[in-house]
Design an enzyme around this catalytic site. Structure first.
Site, PDB file in Angstrom:
ATOM      1  N   HIS A  16       0.802  -1.221   0.000  1.00 31.50           N
ATOM      2  CA  HIS A  16       0.000   0.000   0.000  1.00 31.50           C
ATOM      3  C   HIS A  16       0.840   1.278   0.000  1.00 31.50           C
ATOM      4  O   HIS A  16       0.384   2.309  -0.508  1.00 31.50           O
ATOM      5  CB  HIS A  16      -0.938   0.035   1.213  1.00 31.50           C
ATOM      6  CG  HIS A  16      -1.980  -1.029   1.201  1.00 31.50           C
ATOM      7  ND1 HIS A  16      -2.838  -1.223   0.150  1.00 31.50           N
ATOM      8  CD2 HIS A  16      -2.302  -1.978   2.122  1.00 31.50           C
ATOM      9  CE1 HIS A  16      -3.652  -2.234   0.417  1.00 31.50           C
ATOM     10  NE2 HIS A  16      -3.342  -2.710   1.607  1.00 31.50           N
ATOM     11  N   ASP A 141      -4.996 -12.813   4.371  1.00 31.25           N
ATOM     12  CA  ASP A 141      -6.197 -12.192   4.909  1.00 31.25           C
ATOM     13  C   ASP A 141      -7.465 -12.480   4.103  1.00 31.25           C
ATOM     14  O   ASP A 141      -8.545 -12.017   4.468  1.00 31.25           O
ATOM     15  CB  ASP A 141      -6.011 -10.687   5.103  1.00 31.25           C
ATOM     16  CG  ASP A 141      -5.246 -10.021   3.986  1.00 31.25           C
ATOM     17  OD1 ASP A 141      -5.000 -10.672   2.954  1.00 31.25           O
ATOM     18  OD2 ASP A 141      -4.879  -8.842   4.139  1.00 31.25           O
TER      19      ASP A 141
END
Length: 202
Positions: A16, A141
């Protein structure tokens, strides 16, 4: 450098952050450093980047959006429901790189069946562009039970992707493949997903 055929970096895959700022849980973007280093120091041009973390890898997609030599396959939970809100299917690269990026968003509660259907598209995309080196961001995740997202994979997803990429690397890239752990916020899922990846890499 040729000293190893494959590598796995568990505490990495920080997809990110941007060149000038942190984002999400990512202080810096080690994947971008790898991509730039492969080109600057090792003469690798065309790189295949696969991201199966539940979150879209915006810190890779946007800085390299117009780079025709970075081939991206990113399968993630639809950004309409999850941070960072990006990675829509119509985002396929810009300028001379149009068509080199493949974003495959999945709806909440999607599981292995939906993932594998998307992965067939992703694998064909990689084969079509013929990368010289492969990078896998294998965030855990997306597994069922992760507290920050709502996909429902099993570790079979991670095993399948690692196996297919190992084979593709052997066919097209001289075996060169680097895997990075990425996200995951439930310890048993981390263990299961990354053990599945390591099992295929070794």
């Amino acid at each position: 450098a040729g000293r190893a055929l494959r590598a796995f970096q568990a505490i990495g895959g920080l997809h990110h952050a941007r060149r000038g700022r942190a984002a999400g849980f990512c202080v810096f973007n080690d994947l971008g450093v790898v991509i730039d280093s492969l080109r600057k120091h090792h003469g690798v041009a065309r790189i295949g980047y696969v991201d199966i973390d539940v979150h879209h890898g915006d810190g890779i997609y946007y800085p390299y959006e117009s780079d025709p030599e970075l081939i991206v396959v990113d399968i993630h939970e639809d950004g309409n429901f999850l941070y960072p809100g990006t990675g829509h299917a119509h985002e396929t690269g810009s300028k001379g790189a149009a068509g080199t990026k493949l974003n495959l968003p999945l709806p909440p509660r999607a599981g292995d069946r939906e993932f594998f259907a998307a992965w067939e598209q992703g694998l064909e995309h990689l084969r079509r562009f013929g990368p010289e080196f492969l990078i896998l961001q294998c965030g855990a995740d997306g597994l069922r039970g992760d507290p920050l997202a709502d996909l429902r994979y099993t570790p079979a997803v991670h095993a399948r992707v690692a196996r297919d990429l190992r084979r593709l690397a052997e066919e097209r890239c001289g075996g060169r493949l680097m895997a990075f752990g990425g996200g995951g916020y439930e310890l048993a899922n981390l263990a299961a997903a990354w053990t599945a990846v390591l099992g295929e890499l070794v």
